[in-house]
Write a protein that holds these residues in place. Structure first.
Motif, mmCIF file in Angstrom:
data_model
loop_
_atom_site.group_PDB
_atom_site.id
_atom_site.type_symbol
_atom_site.label_atom_id
_atom_site.label_comp_id
_atom_site.label_asym_id
_atom_site.label_seq_id
_atom_site.Cartn_x
_atom_site.Cartn_y
_atom_site.Cartn_z
ATOM 1 N N ALA A 1 -1.278 5.224 2.462
ATOM 2 C CA ALA A 1 -2.578 4.602 2.706
ATOM 3 C C ALA A 1 -2.953 4.671 4.182
ATOM 4 O O ALA A 1 -2.103 4.762 5.054
ATOM 5 N N SER A 2 -4.232 4.634 4.461
ATOM 6 C CA SER A 2 -4.677 4.725 5.845
ATOM 7 C C SER A 2 -4.744 3.343 6.473
ATOM 8 O O SER A 2 -4.726 2.324 5.795
ATOM 9 N N GLY A 3 -4.818 3.317 7.784
ATOM 10 C CA GLY A 3 -4.854 2.062 8.508
ATOM 11 C C GLY A 3 -6.083 1.238 8.182
ATOM 12 O O GLY A 3 -6.022 0.013 8.116
ATOM 13 N N ALA A 4 -7.201 1.910 7.967
ATOM 14 C CA ALA A 4 -8.435 1.185 7.671
ATOM 15 C C ALA A 4 -8.271 0.384 6.383
ATOM 16 O O ALA A 4 -8.724 -0.756 6.270
ATOM 17 N N GLU A 5 -7.558 1.009 5.423
ATOM 18 C CA GLU A 5 -7.361 0.302 4.168
ATOM 19 C C GLU A 5 -6.495 -0.930 4.347
ATOM 20 O O GLU A 5 -6.762 -1.983 3.776
ATOM 21 N N LEU B 1 0.799 -1.214 0.000
ATOM 22 C CA LEU B 1 0.000 0.000 0.000
ATOM 23 C C LEU B 1 0.836 1.271 0.000
ATOM 24 O O LEU B 1 0.397 2.308 -0.468
ATOM 25 N N ARG C 1 -8.577 -3.635 5.706
ATOM 26 C CA ARG C 1 -9.455 -4.272 4.714
ATOM 27 C C ARG C 1 -8.666 -5.233 3.838
ATOM 28 O O ARG C 1 -9.125 -6.314 3.496
ATOM 29 N N MET C 2 -7.450 -4.832 3.497
ATOM 30 C CA MET C 2 -6.648 -5.715 2.654
ATOM 31 C C MET C 2 -6.223 -6.968 3.414
ATOM 32 O O MET C 2 -6.237 -8.069 2.888
#
Lengths: 593, 358
Positions: free
Chosen positions: B45-49, B41, B52-53
């Motif tokens: 990129a943010s932590g939420a992303e 990422l 999700r990955m």
């Protein structure tokens, strides 16, 4: 084989020892020993003012706050900027293309490029693996995607002045929250379909909702993104079809933001906002898709750009052909071809054989003496370079890019006098000349001069006032701050500099810092790790002094400054709630968050 | 123990080795310090992303479940997907396009030591202390002293500067098959075989070799020669020197004396007795070369920009693409285990003493 294995094992070990030492430090050296910073509150307050004053009329307030953040960063020396990137491009005489701007070559659409005596433009690219705009996070794929897909707004040739592209006009409401966008009429996708507002809704929904989207925050978050109205579900995902975007008629749509966003048009130029035909891929609710995502990623493309997909062999080459139906200037070259090459020597060979028309020159073959160039009003150096190995004289362009490379400090591990001492002994000019061979510009602020909030004069004043002996190695200045804090040669502070492997320049620079501080009361060890390891350790709050860089995707000061908000630098909240730089600057805030 | 029982015992021993390697790779992947999600990422990129990955890639399942999945997948040759270099692409697919160039390079790199190194070594051994011996031996030592990466860069620099006529008018690009429009770097096409399928009874199709494009073959050979020479050079020198020693030792052994005393002709002695025995010490050397070739291909493929397994493995390790690196490591391990078994098989055939006294 063994060598490669050995490499992996070394990284493993480095990571382990890092974890071990982390535990130790947490026990005996938490934060209270030294006064770490004084200006965190100033930065926090300034950032809050930026957030609270987003409207176009509050520009002066924001400008002042941006400068205050830079001042707080400088006075606390939580981060030492070293240099701004310089993009350098070389091309043969028979190629004629628009001058690349500060945002980089991946914004250049080649419909205005001409190649004398050939129908194909040959380029070199790095490895990339996707043509899906919402997956594109690297410049290598960005360069290809820019030929095939288009966004509503664009930076022509990467010059930092936004222009409409697929957008015909726009209106904003009084409160700055509602944007009415009108699309250009008569734009067709490569397969002949007409561009409509529904395609825009679909494309934006994919960026927000698709499981493949790698930059959801660019559409949902207000700072460092568009900040579009949306609903989230319990797990933090976006509720399908909840985006604040509404179709008015075939060519008009209304976008509702949560907060006014002065950078909205800039954000819309990002690759992820590229428009694809509605229903092409079935990766969001309500669509079955005409092609699978796997095909869409590497085997086909369908956009509105000046070139159409032709052929892609991952790791080897990519080819696109001219779109004769293009809504703008139809290209003069029939096709573009990228050879994918990573290794500098192979790149150089390929360009010297005249197999590439436009390229970069690797450091080991580079000679600054061969440049004969003049600086234009955007700070770009353009002229000639050569003669090179094959006796040709090349065209040359050196572009100050919107990027900043820096040494950051985790303030809870490195006391302020030590950070200041590093700044005192750093000689920016010498570093740029000796280590970077002039392939960079000295940096005294995080925000690059080209987008400095108070303009060019303001920036010059800023550099004049820079307190840590700019462009000289001031060991006396360093000695005096260190002695005041009680660090001497006999009782030194131990500090580790972590740099990432892919940047030999930072390795050299860390070595210089070590030499320049020796005998002054700071014992430096330097270590180079994989980039991802460095990121990981940064998020764990386990770095002391480290090298990193920041590259602007669009010229907005806030899209660099959000990482300085002290509360956002809290590594204990990373990588979940906080996404700032790895500084732990919140430690000395007056009121804890 | 009979020769063949010895051989099968060696075969069985490779099973635990395989499991150990798989476990090692798993530990490296799941518990190592490199977070592949972060590597993929990037820092913006943010932590939420990232979360999700993680969920999408199954990294939130219990560890033992992940391990079981991992082992069964690998054993059924489902090698998973690349995460960073070729996002989400099946490793098996990567091998189908990256494997052939590596094999093509390896093939030519092995030919070099086999057909130049060993004959030269034998020649030097049969004519010890002659001018030719000195030339071959000193040349061999020099070759071995030159590291692959250096040799590659020099070769590239020399060859590319012959374009349009270099020293003595030698132009590598027009010498032999013309490659003027091509580069000396890059992945060979390997499209010189035309294959068409015949449908048998409308159900099974059999691929059939219908022709060879000799021009394309010549170009492919020409393109692969510089990297193959670099890759094979170190082995060539090693085999030259070991071949020379082996011949000398055999020639001076008692049974050769005996054969001479019996009045056997020199030619018969050399071909029937000396060569076969001199080959025995060369067998492990030759199979070990294969490992070296695999390691060497990482460097040579990178510098010559050949899109093969070596280069991809290098990119995968550098960019933190652990699933891809792990899968390739597994493939390399399989190859090495196979080569080891092959080496034992060769021993069992060539050397009747193997396995008798244990």
């Amino acid at each position: 084989m063994l060598a490669a294995l050995g490499g992996t094992a070394t990284v493993g070990l480095a990571g382990c020892s890092a974890l071990l030492s982390d535990d130790e430090e947490d026990d005996d050296d938490s934060t209270g020993d030294y006064e770490t910073s004084e200006h965190a509150d100033k930065a926090q307050a300034a950032w809050e003012r930026i957030i609270e004053n987003p409207g176009p009329d509050a520009e002066d307030t924001r400008t002042q706050a941006y400068v205050e953040i830079e001042e707080a960063v400088r006075d606390d020396m939580v981060l030492l900027p070293t240099h701004h990137g310089k993009g350098e491009f070389f091309w043969y005489d028979y190629v004629d293309m628009p001058k690349v701007g500060a945002l980089g070559r991946h914004h250049v659409q080649h419909n205005r490029t001409e190649v004398d005596g050939d129908t194909e433009l040959n380029l070199i690219n790095a490895t990339f693996d996707e043509l899906d705009p919402i997956m594109s996070t690297d410049t290598a794929s960005g360069e290809v995607i820019a030929q095939i897909y288009e966004t509503l707004t664009t930076y022509p040739a990467g010059v930092a002045e936004i222009e409409n592209n697929l957008l015909d006009s726009f209106e904003t409401s009084e409160d700055g929250l509602t944007w009415t966008l009108t699309l250009k009429d008569g734009v067709q996708f490569h397969d002949g379909r007409d561009l409509t507002a529904d395609d825009v809704v679909y494309s934006f929904r994919r960026l927000a909702e698709s499981e493949y989207s790698e930059r959801v925050n660019f559409i949902t978050e207000s700072t460092g993104g568009l900040g579009i109205e949306h609903e989230t579900d319990d797990e933090g995902g976006i509720v399908p079809d909840s985006l604040g975007i509404e179709v008015i008629d075939d060519l008009t749509l209304e976008v509702t933001l949560r907060e006014p966003n002065p950078a909205a048009l800039d954000v819309l130029s990002y690759d992820g906002f590229a428009i694809v035909p509605e229903g092409l891929v079935g990766d969001i609710e309500g669509y079955d898709g005409e092609v699978t995502h796997d095909e869409f990623r590497t085997e086909m493309a369908n956009g509105t750009g000046p070139f159409e997909y032709d052929q892609f062999s991952p790791g080897e080459s990519m080819r696109v052909v001219r779109n004769d139906n293009y809504h703008g200037t139809v290209a003069s070259v029939e096709s573009l071809h990228w050879e994918i090459i990573e290794e500098p020597e192979a790149k150089f060979t390929y360009s010297m054989e005249q197999n590439a028309d436009f390229f970069e020159i690797p450091t080991n073959q580079y000679d600054p003496e061969l440049i004969d160039a003049e600086t234009d009003d955007r700070g770009r150096e353009s002229g000639t370079y050569g003669p090179v190995e094959n006796d040709e004289t090349l065209n040359y362009l050196g572009v100050p890019e919107l990027s900043t490379f820096y040494f950051g400090f985790n303030v809870s591990h490195v006391p302020k006098p030590v950070r200041e001492a590093v700044a005192y002994v750093t000689n920016h000019e010498e570093f740029i000349e000796d280590v970077l061979l002039n392939r960079g510009f000295p940096a005294f602020s995080f925000t690059p001069p080209a987008m400095w909030p108070t303009g060019q004069d303001g920036y010059e004043g800023w550099v004049d006032e820079w307190p840590y002996s700019p462009n000289e190695t001031d060991r006396e200045g360093a000695r005096s701050v260190l002695e005041d804090a009680g660090f001497t040669e006999d009782d030194p502070f131990e500090m580790e500099i972590t740099v990432y492997e892919t940047s030999p320049a930072f390795q050299d620079m860390a070595e210089q810092v070590r030499e320049k501080l020796s005998g002054l009361g700071v014992n430096v060890t330097s270590q180079s790790t994989q980039f991802s390891t460095l990121i990981d350790r940064g998020e764990d709050g386990d770095l002391e002094m480290f090298s990193l860089g920041w590259i602007w995707s669009w010229p907005d000061v806030a899209y660099g400054h959000f990482g300085f908000e002290p509360k956002n630098t809290d590594t204990s909240k990373m990588p979940g709630e906080a996404n700032g730089y790895y500084l732990d600057w919140q430690e000395n805030l007056d009121e804890e968050a | 123990m009979s020769r063949w029982r010895y051989f099968f015992k060696r075969l069985l021993l490779s099973v635990p080795v395989l499991f150990m390697v798989m476990t090692f790779i798993f530990i490296l992947l799941r518990m190592g310090p490199v977070d592949p999600v972060a590597a993929r990422l990037g820092p913006e990129a943010s932590g939420a992303e990232a979360e999700r990955m993680r969920e999408r890639l199954g990294l939130n399942d219990p560890l033992w479940e992940q391990y079981l999945d991992f082992v069964t997948n690998f054993l059924t040759f489902d090698l998973g997907q690349s995460w960073v270099i070729y996002g989400d692409m099946e490793v098996t697919r990567i091998i189908t396009f990256a494997g052939p160039p590596t094999l093509w390079l390896g093939f030519w790199a092995v030919l070099l030591p086999l057909f130049i190194g060993i004959p030269l070594g034998f020649y030097a051994g049969l004519n010890p202390n002659s001018g030719g011996d000195y030339l071959a031996s000193v040349g061999g030592i020099l070759w071995q002293a030159m590291p692959n990466f250096w040799l590659s860069i020099i070769l590239l620099a020399v060859l590319r500067q012959t374009k349009g006529g270099g020293w003595f008018g030698f132009d590598w690009y027009t010498f032999g098959p013309d490659i003027t429009g091509l580069s000396i770097t890059g992945t060979p096409d390997l499209a010189f075989l035309s294959i068409s399928s015949i449908d048998v009874a409308g159900a099974i199709s059999i691929p059939l070799l219908t022709g060879v494009d000799w021009g394309a073959l010549a170009v492919d050979i020409k393109l692969i020669l510089p990297p193959a020479i670099v890759l094979g050079s170190a082995s060539m020198a090693a085999e030259l020197r070991i071949g020379r020693t082996a011949i000398l030792e055999t020639i001076n052994s008692n049974y050769v004396e005996t054969a001479k005393a019996k009045g056997l002709k020199d030619r018969a002695i050399v071909w029937k007795h000396v060569f076969r025995n001199a080959l025995i010490p060369l067998v492990p050397v030759i199979t070990n070369e294969a490992f070296l070739l695999m390691g060497g291909s990482v460097i040579v493929e990178s510098i010559f920009n050949i899109n093969g397994l070596g280069r991809i493995f290098f990119l995968a390790t550098v960019q933190g693409d652990l699933p891809l690196a792990g899968a390739l490591l597994f493939v390399f391990t399989l190859l090495i285990i196979f080569l080891n078994i092959f080496q034992d098989l060769l021993y069992t055939i060539i050397d009747p003493r193997v396995g008798y006294e244990r």
